[in-house]
Design a protein around this motif. Sequence first.
Motif, mmCIF file in Angstrom:
data_model
loop_
_atom_site.group_PDB
_atom_site.id
_atom_site.type_symbol
_atom_site.label_atom_id
_atom_site.label_comp_id
_atom_site.label_asym_id
_atom_site.label_seq_id
_atom_site.Cartn_x
_atom_site.Cartn_y
_atom_site.Cartn_z
ATOM 1 N N ALA A 194 0.831 -1.207 0.000
ATOM 2 C CA ALA A 194 0.000 0.000 0.000
ATOM 3 C C ALA A 194 0.865 1.256 0.000
ATOM 4 O O ALA A 194 0.586 2.225 -0.722
ATOM 5 C CB ALA A 194 -0.929 -0.001 1.210
ATOM 6 N N MET A 195 1.926 1.248 0.808
ATOM 7 C CA MET A 195 2.792 2.429 0.880
ATOM 8 C C MET A 195 3.497 2.683 -0.450
ATOM 9 O O MET A 195 3.732 3.839 -0.824
ATOM 10 C CB MET A 195 3.790 2.274 2.028
ATOM 11 N N VAL A 196 3.819 1.622 -1.161
ATOM 12 C CA VAL A 196 4.427 1.795 -2.485
ATOM 13 C C VAL A 196 3.478 2.530 -3.415
ATOM 14 O O VAL A 196 3.837 3.543 -4.022
ATOM 15 C CB VAL A 196 4.809 0.428 -3.101
ATOM 16 N N ILE A 197 2.264 2.003 -3.561
ATOM 17 C CA ILE A 197 1.313 2.593 -4.500
ATOM 18 C C ILE A 197 1.017 4.039 -4.131
ATOM 19 O O ILE A 197 0.892 4.917 -5.009
ATOM 20 C CB ILE A 197 0.012 1.770 -4.571
ATOM 21 N N LYS A 198 0.905 4.325 -2.840
ATOM 22 C CA LYS A 198 0.658 5.701 -2.401
ATOM 23 C C LYS A 198 1.741 6.649 -2.894
ATOM 24 O O LYS A 198 1.481 7.834 -3.132
ATOM 25 C CB LYS A 198 0.581 5.761 -0.872
ATOM 26 N N ALA A 236 9.110 -2.345 10.348
ATOM 27 C CA ALA A 236 9.320 -1.588 11.577
ATOM 28 C C ALA A 236 8.014 -1.321 12.315
ATOM 29 O O ALA A 236 8.016 -0.734 13.396
ATOM 30 C CB ALA A 236 10.014 -0.266 11.260
ATOM 31 N N GLY A 237 6.902 -1.770 11.727
ATOM 32 C CA GLY A 237 5.605 -1.573 12.363
ATOM 33 C C GLY A 237 4.839 -0.366 11.864
ATOM 34 O O GLY A 237 3.773 -0.034 12.386
ATOM 35 N N ILE A 238 5.362 0.304 10.840
ATOM 36 C CA ILE A 238 4.668 1.449 10.253
ATOM 37 C C ILE A 238 3.558 0.938 9.353
ATOM 38 O O ILE A 238 3.756 0.014 8.560
ATOM 39 C CB ILE A 238 5.657 2.323 9.460
ATOM 40 N N THR A 239 2.386 1.529 9.471
ATOM 41 C CA THR A 239 1.233 1.082 8.683
ATOM 42 C C THR A 239 0.768 2.165 7.723
ATOM 43 O O THR A 239 1.063 3.350 7.899
ATOM 44 C CB THR A 239 0.056 0.707 9.595
ATOM 45 N N SER A 240 0.050 1.747 6.721
ATOM 46 C CA SER A 240 -0.556 2.686 5.778
ATOM 47 C C SER A 240 -1.894 3.139 6.344
ATOM 48 O O SER A 240 -2.749 2.308 6.657
ATOM 49 C CB SER A 240 -0.771 2.007 4.420
ATOM 50 N N ARG A 241 -2.082 4.435 6.493
ATOM 51 C CA ARG A 241 -3.344 4.956 7.034
ATOM 52 C C ARG A 241 -4.505 4.686 6.088
ATOM 53 O O ARG A 241 -5.659 4.612 6.506
ATOM 54 C CB ARG A 241 -3.237 6.457 7.299
ATOM 55 N N ILE A 242 -4.192 4.557 4.806
ATOM 56 C CA ILE A 242 -5.205 4.202 3.812
ATOM 57 C C ILE A 242 -5.025 2.730 3.471
ATOM 58 O O ILE A 242 -3.948 2.328 3.023
ATOM 59 C CB ILE A 242 -5.069 5.052 2.534
ATOM 60 N N PRO A 243 -6.037 1.886 3.689
ATOM 61 C CA PRO A 243 -5.901 0.450 3.420
ATOM 62 C C PRO A 243 -5.583 0.159 1.953
ATOM 63 O O PRO A 243 -5.944 0.933 1.062
ATOM 64 C CB PRO A 243 -7.281 -0.108 3.803
ATOM 65 N N MET A 244 -4.927 -0.964 1.711
ATOM 66 C CA MET A 244 -4.502 -1.328 0.365
ATOM 67 C C MET A 244 -5.654 -1.329 -0.633
ATOM 68 O O MET A 244 -5.515 -0.861 -1.765
ATOM 69 C CB MET A 244 -3.822 -2.701 0.388
ATOM 70 N N ASP A 245 -6.810 -1.839 -0.242
ATOM 71 C CA ASP A 245 -7.932 -1.890 -1.180
ATOM 72 C C ASP A 245 -8.371 -0.488 -1.600
ATOM 73 O O ASP A 245 -8.711 -0.254 -2.766
ATOM 74 C CB ASP A 245 -9.103 -2.668 -0.577
ATOM 75 N N ASP A 246 -8.340 0.459 -0.667
ATOM 76 C CA ASP A 246 -8.683 1.841 -1.002
ATOM 77 C C ASP A 246 -7.586 2.483 -1.850
ATOM 78 O O ASP A 246 -7.868 3.309 -2.726
ATOM 79 C CB ASP A 246 -8.895 2.660 0.268
ATOM 80 N N VAL A 247 -6.349 2.116 -1.571
ATOM 81 C CA VAL A 247 -5.244 2.638 -2.366
ATOM 82 C C VAL A 247 -5.383 2.195 -3.820
ATOM 83 O O VAL A 247 -5.171 2.974 -4.751
ATOM 84 C CB VAL A 247 -3.889 2.168 -1.785
#
Length: 285
Positions: A194-198, A236-247
């Motif tokens: 998700a973080m990649v696509i963002k 490291a435990g960092i999450t995407s605030r926007i879920p992958m499906d929404d991304v």
Amino acid sequence: MEALQKAAEENNCRISQLVLKQQAVQMELTECEVYEKMQENYRVMASCIEPGSDRNLKSTSGLTGGDAYRMRQAVENGKNLTGPLLGGALYRALAVSELNAAMGRIVAAPTAGSCGIVPAAILTMQEQYQLEERECVMALFTASAVGMVIANNASLAGAQGGCQAECGTASAMAAAAAVELAGGSPEAAINAAAMVIKNVLGLVCDPVAGLVEVPCVKRNAMGASLALVCADMALAGITSRIPMDDVIMAMDMVAHALPVSLKETALGGLAATPSGQEIEKRVHS
């Protein structure tokens, strides 16, 4: 992706194990047979690195070739800034992409234009962490899960979605695979993707002279590095605030908003610059 994560958690297994089982059913093959098909893909990826790093490699157009050699020399001589892991991913991404441009043997992962990203991330992790081949082949099933979901809900084609669809998807696939290889959870793997696509939303497809070389080859190196950066954050435990499906939904919306000139038509972006136009005249004269 949410359903896949839940299924992996409920079954206390990796995403790759779920995908292997599902693909065996869908293809009416045994899990061993499906694994062997993926193993062959992985070995083809690995076989591209040496010829792709050849000092004298050149594409037919003459636009690309030799950069993988330069990057590899810098890494092996300890002269790159980013160290052996990231540096190794950079030269491997360039190697596979340049071999593709030179009409060598490649694996589209998920497309030819983005073929260097997944191999670079996984092969580099195998070398750096002394991983078994089986672990790396299984990681490709996790990568394929990300690719399949994006294909079904957005696009993998630059002509439809811009380069966010090609190098973006490949980077997301590689990030998820890297997290699994590092022992991360299914949730972490999906967060990395998700973080990649963002970070590549709106990336345009603007091949100079209409060839999948400039800027495509160097975007593969960028994509491999982005995959590992996002994998590191997720681990490291960092999450995407926007879920992958929404991304992925956002990715599809952005794709529809991009003008045709920025979707692999060579009518905009770098292809439309004075230098890009000059290269086109030279290549096609």
